[in-house]
Design an enzyme around this catalytic site. Structure first.
Site, PDB file in Angstrom:
ATOM      1  N   HIS A  35      -4.286  23.925   6.574  1.00 14.47           N
ATOM      2  CA  HIS A  35      -3.836  23.495   6.581  1.00 14.47           C
ATOM      3  C   HIS A  35      -1.641  24.031   6.132  1.00 14.47           C
ATOM      4  CE1 HIS A  35      -6.242  20.987   4.752  1.00 14.47           C
ATOM      5  NE2 HIS A  35      -6.572  19.248   5.340  1.00 14.47           N
ATOM      6  N   HIS A 265       1.577  18.703   8.235  1.00 14.29           N
ATOM      7  CA  HIS A 265       0.289  18.579   7.234  1.00 14.29           C
ATOM      8  C   HIS A 265      -0.866  19.780   7.366  1.00 14.29           C
ATOM      9  CE1 HIS A 265      -1.820  17.511   4.118  1.00 14.29           C
ATOM     10  NE2 HIS A 265      -3.775  16.738   5.085  1.00 14.29           N
ATOM     11  N   GLU A 414     -10.794   7.800 -19.455  1.00 13.62           N
ATOM     12  CA  GLU A 414     -11.750   8.407 -18.562  1.00 13.62           C
ATOM     13  C   GLU A 414     -11.412  10.032 -17.516  1.00 13.62           C
ATOM     14  OE1 GLU A 414     -11.465   4.990 -18.648  1.00 13.62           O
ATOM     15  OE2 GLU A 414     -12.389   4.395 -20.023  1.00 13.62           O
ATOM     16  N   HIS A 476     -20.727  -3.721 -18.773  1.00 14.53           N
ATOM     17  CA  HIS A 476     -20.751  -2.214 -19.698  1.00 14.53           C
ATOM     18  C   HIS A 476     -22.261  -1.545 -19.420  1.00 14.53           C
ATOM     19  CE1 HIS A 476     -17.554  -3.816 -20.604  1.00 14.53           C
ATOM     20  NE2 HIS A 476     -17.019  -2.791 -22.018  1.00 14.53           N
TER      21      HIS A 476
HETATM   22  C1  TPP Z   1      -8.762  13.014  -4.054  1.00 19.98           C
HETATM   23  C2  TPP Z   1      -8.272  13.135  -2.662  1.00 19.98           C
HETATM   24  N1  TPP Z   1      -8.693  12.426  -1.796  1.00 19.98           N
HETATM   25  C3  TPP Z   1      -8.245  12.688  -0.125  1.00 19.98           C
HETATM   26  C4  TPP Z   1      -7.975  14.230  -0.177  1.00 19.98           C
HETATM   27  C5  TPP Z   1      -7.408  14.606   1.677  1.00 19.98           C
HETATM   28  N2  TPP Z   1      -6.006  15.319   1.560  1.00 19.98           N
HETATM   29  C6  TPP Z   1      -6.274  16.181   1.598  1.00 19.98           C
HETATM   30  S1  TPP Z   1      -4.325  16.270   1.402  1.00 19.98           S
HETATM   31  C7  TPP Z   1      -4.100  14.903   1.544  1.00 19.98           C
HETATM   32  C8  TPP Z   1      -2.618  14.342   1.708  1.00 19.98           C
HETATM   33  C9  TPP Z   1      -1.672  14.586   0.818  1.00 19.98           C
HETATM   34  O1  TPP Z   1      -0.301  15.028   0.982  1.00 19.98           O
HETATM   35  P1  TPP Z   1       0.704  15.641  -0.173  1.00 19.98           P
HETATM   36  O2  TPP Z   1       0.451  15.774  -1.257  1.00 19.98           O
HETATM   37  O3  TPP Z   1       2.400  15.037   0.071  1.00 19.98           O
HETATM   38  O4  TPP Z   1       0.475  16.685   0.873  1.00 19.98           O
HETATM   39  P2  TPP Z   1       1.292  17.856   2.258  1.00 19.98           P
HETATM   40  O5  TPP Z   1       1.239  16.408   3.908  1.00 19.98           O
HETATM   41  O6  TPP Z   1       2.488  17.208   1.405  1.00 19.98           O
HETATM   42  O7  TPP Z   1       0.862  17.751   2.032  1.00 19.98           O
HETATM   43  C10 TPP Z   1      -4.739  13.741   1.715  1.00 19.98           C
HETATM   44  C11 TPP Z   1      -5.025  12.234   1.621  1.00 19.98           C
HETATM   45  C12 TPP Z   1      -7.891  14.609  -0.528  1.00 19.98           C
HETATM   46  N3  TPP Z   1      -8.398  16.315  -0.368  1.00 19.98           N
HETATM   47  N4  TPP Z   1      -8.311  14.259  -1.911  1.00 19.98           N
END
Ligand code: TPP
Ligand code: MG
Length: 671
Positions: A35, A265, A414, A476
């Site tokens: 990334h 991204h 939690e 529960h």
């Molecule tokens: C819990 C979770 N859901 C989905 C993902 C997959 N994922 C990785 S980065 C991302 C987008 C994140 O957006 P942002 O935080 O704005 O990062 P940017 O694109 O600005 O680098 C997603 C959905 C993940 N890593 N963790």
């Protein structure tokens, strides 16, 4: 601030930040994955943070009083790998950067705790890092109250993205941090308006600034590319008594043709794009090459804290010797020397008195004696203190007026609780435990999985562990939760049958250094089944013979927790009919699996009919029923294959057929 102005007005800063950006581009091109956009966008913020604010010494990554840096937006892993390499962390070699995401490299796809010094926590599942950071900050406060500002006085810095702030867990974390006025927690929000599917606006119109303020935070804003503005925001954030969020306006994938788009991204690997971007940066060095002057500037940053660390080491020697030893012991996760004897004494007393109590109450009895001398245990519950029985007499309640309180009211959070506990144990000096209902392990699961992956000994006190909780009903009543917990690698799932086994489970949970524990505890009263005192911790072998067959052994009943009582009663029925029956109590499958085959065969020899009884689903049991057997393959299971229902506990056990007679009948049907 645009790139040309930046380059002109802050040339040295620009090149230091460009080193992060170009290492990111080179490593991701080599791996053909990763990334790029986030490290390119946040390089300026990170550079200013490391250069001017973060207290650290690259030559001493585990210095206890270092500031903690948490990359909650873990997909931007090349940001932290670049920073650790540039500042001179020994393990962050250029080879590691070149082997980004490859087999055996420390530079995993997402930052992993334990893979490379300088990585404080495993991130990647969005929202976890920011929620861990609350635990780091709580741990710092508790340690400071105990050992004094002389030895504990540091900040926790977090870089969080749009995704971290959108995840529900962030809300739990923000609320908890605001309530507890964790003023040394500073979150840098990468406010780039972009996620994977497009703009943030596609799915969200939250005013994050108002949201953080509403939860009791101080909020600052800056241009995330202007080093002067970033520095000013960080300086201001350090002064407030509340936790701080700095909204850093940034451009994802800065300087590339993918800037400000969701294309930026992911992995930017196109050779022309990389060439053009480097030209925009004014970067002429070949791939993976940092010009000596720029590397020297970064290394100076990496050793900036060395003198401060040396001072700290001298200061540590000025606190009383017993405190120094306590500090070191707790950081090393060494159990208190009184632990073993205390557990043995409690076991003896229980065996003599043979009380009938719920194992959640047993757990409280253990904690009552253990918390009296441990200093590192920090307990809590997600608003179920009176049900989980996690609070003992002399813990004190943690809040802004009482930083040495060792009990935390986590509220109905939690997931936030579990992640905060991970943060505490990662910070060092603390063994956290926290409770909720076993059924809500689902809500905590993301963080529970990371305890296991990170190899940290967080303790989950999960009461109300079956239909035995009765009237609250199937919403529960856990049925699949033991199986899910047991399916998780590196997790000890204890389901103790009585107070003796509960004490043994706690001893293990508070001694182990690399494995989280889940204590599945009953709501309903259970008789003491360990009526003969043994100083040895039998639960440490996972399973043992509780009552052996009289006469020829024809059947083995294996049970856990509240069903051990049922197994013993079934044995009575069978023995009365002349069927020699052994009862094996199996409080921890994982520890049993760790035993030598010889021991496992001794407890579960081939031949007799085998029946397991547990008020949960069968999944996970087959290994002990048919997987590890000699010649006999006759095995059965008595448990749940549906959700439970609302009714008194004894009615439910009858209706779902988990009774001594049903177990005895099952054995007979197989003979
Ligand atoms: C819990 C979770 N859901 C989905 C993902 C997959 N994922 C990785 S980065 C991302 C987008 C994140 O957006 P942002 O935080 O704005 O990062 P940017 O694109 O600005 O680098 C997603 C959905 C993940 N890593 N963790
Ligand atoms: Mg974003």
């Amino acid at each position: 601030m645009d790139i040309q102005t930046l380059r002109k007005t802050h040339p040295d800063h620009w090149m230091r930040a460009a080193a992060i950006r170009t290492l990111t581009l080179d490593a991701i091109a080599a791996a053909n994955s990763g990334h790029s956009g986030m490290p390119m966008g946040m390089a300026d913020v990170a550079t200013v943070l490391f250069e001017k604010h973060l207290k650290f010494d690259a030559s001493a990554p585990n210095w206890p009083d270092r500031d903690r840096f948490i990359l909650s937006a873990g997909h931007g892993s090349m940001l932290i790998y670049s920073l650790l390499h540039l500042t001179g962390y020994k393990q962050a070699t250029l080879d590691e950067i070149k082997n980004f995401r490859q087999w055996g490299a420390r530079t995993a796809g997402h930052p992993e705790f334990g893979h490379m010094e300088g990585i404080e926590t495993t991130t990647g599942p969005l929202g976890q890092g920011i929620a861990n950071s609350v635990g780091f900050a709580i741990a710092e406060e508790i340690q400071r109250a105990r050992y004094g500002k002389k030895v504990v006085d540091h900040h926790t810095y977090v870089i969080a993205g749009d995704g971290c702030l959108m995840e529900g867990i962030s809300h739990e974390a923000i609320g908890l941090a605001g309530r507890h006025e964790l003023g040394k927690l500073i979150v840098l929000w990468d406010d780039n308006g972009i996620t994977i599917d497009g703009t943030v606006a596609l799915s969200d119109r939250t005013d994050q600034i108002k949201r953080f303020r509403a939860s009791g935070w101080s909020v600052f804003e800056c241009d995330g590319h202007d080093p002067v503005a970033i520095d000013a925001a960080l300086t201001a954030a350090k002064k407030t008594k509340k936790p701080s969020m700095i909204a850093c306006k940034t451009h994802i994938a800065l300087g590339s043709s993918a800037q400000d788009t969701s294309k930026g991204h992911g992995a930017l690997t196109d050779a022309d794009l990389i060439k053009d971007t480097k030209a925009v940066y004014g970067w002429t060095a070949p791939a993976f090459t940092i010009p000596a002057d720029i590397k020297a500037q970064w290394e100076a940053i990496g050793s900036r804290g060395a003198a401060e660390r040396a001072d700290w080491e001298a200061r540590l020697l000025t606190i009383p010797g017993n405190k120094q030893r306590e500090f070191a012991r707790a950081y090393a996760l060494e159990p208190h020397k009184k632990l073993s004897a205390t557990i043995k004494a409690l076991k003896k007393q229980i065996t003599d008195e043979a009380p009938k109590v719920a194992t959640r109450k047993s757990s409280e009895m253990v904690l009552e004696v253990v918390n009296a001398f441990t200093t590192e245990t920090v307990g809590g519950s997600a608003d179920l203190t009176g049900s989980n029985l996690t609070k003992t007499g002399d813990m004190g309640v943690f809040d802004p007026e009482n930083r040495d309180g060792r009990y935390i009211y986590y509220g109905i959070r939690e997931h936030g609780m579990a992640a905060a506990m991970n943060g505490m144990v990662l910070h060092g000096g603390i063994r956290p435990y926290g409770g909720t209902f076993m059924c809500f392990t689902d809500y905590a699961r993301g963080a529970m999985r990371l305890s296991a992956l990170m190899r940290v000994p967080t303790v989950y006190v999960m009461s109300h562990d079956s239909i035995g909780l009765g009237e609250d009903g199937p919403t529960h009543q856990p049925v699949e939760h033991l199986a899910i917990s047991r399916a998780t690698p590196n997790t000890y799932v204890f389901r103790p049958a009585d107070t003796v086994e509960t004490a043994e489970a706690w001893e293990i949970a508070l001694t182990t250094k690399e494995t989280p524990s889940v204590l599945a505890l009953s709501r309903q009263g259970l008789p003491t089944v360990r009526l003969e005192h043994k100083t040895k911790n039998l639960s440490s072998q996972g399973a043992y013979v509780l009552a052996d067959a009289e006469g020829k052994r024809q059947a083995i009943i294996i049970a856990t927790g509240s069903e051990v009582e049922i197994a013993l009663a079934a044995r009575d029925i069978l023995q009365a009919d002349g069927i020699g029956t052994r009862v094996v109590s199996m409080p921890c499958m994982e520890l049993f699996a760790e035993q030598e085959e010889r021991y496992r065969k001794r407890i579960l020899p081939g031949g007799p009919v085998r029946v397991a009884v547990e008020a949960g689903v069968q999944m996970g049991w087959d290994r002990w029923l048919t997987g590890e057997r000699g010649k006999c393959t006759k095995a059965g299971f008595v448990g749940m294959d549906s959700f439970g229902a609302s009714a008194p506990s004894d009615v439910l056990y009858e209706k779902f057929g988990i009774t001594p007679q049903a177990v005895a009948d099952k054995v007979k049907s197989l003979l």
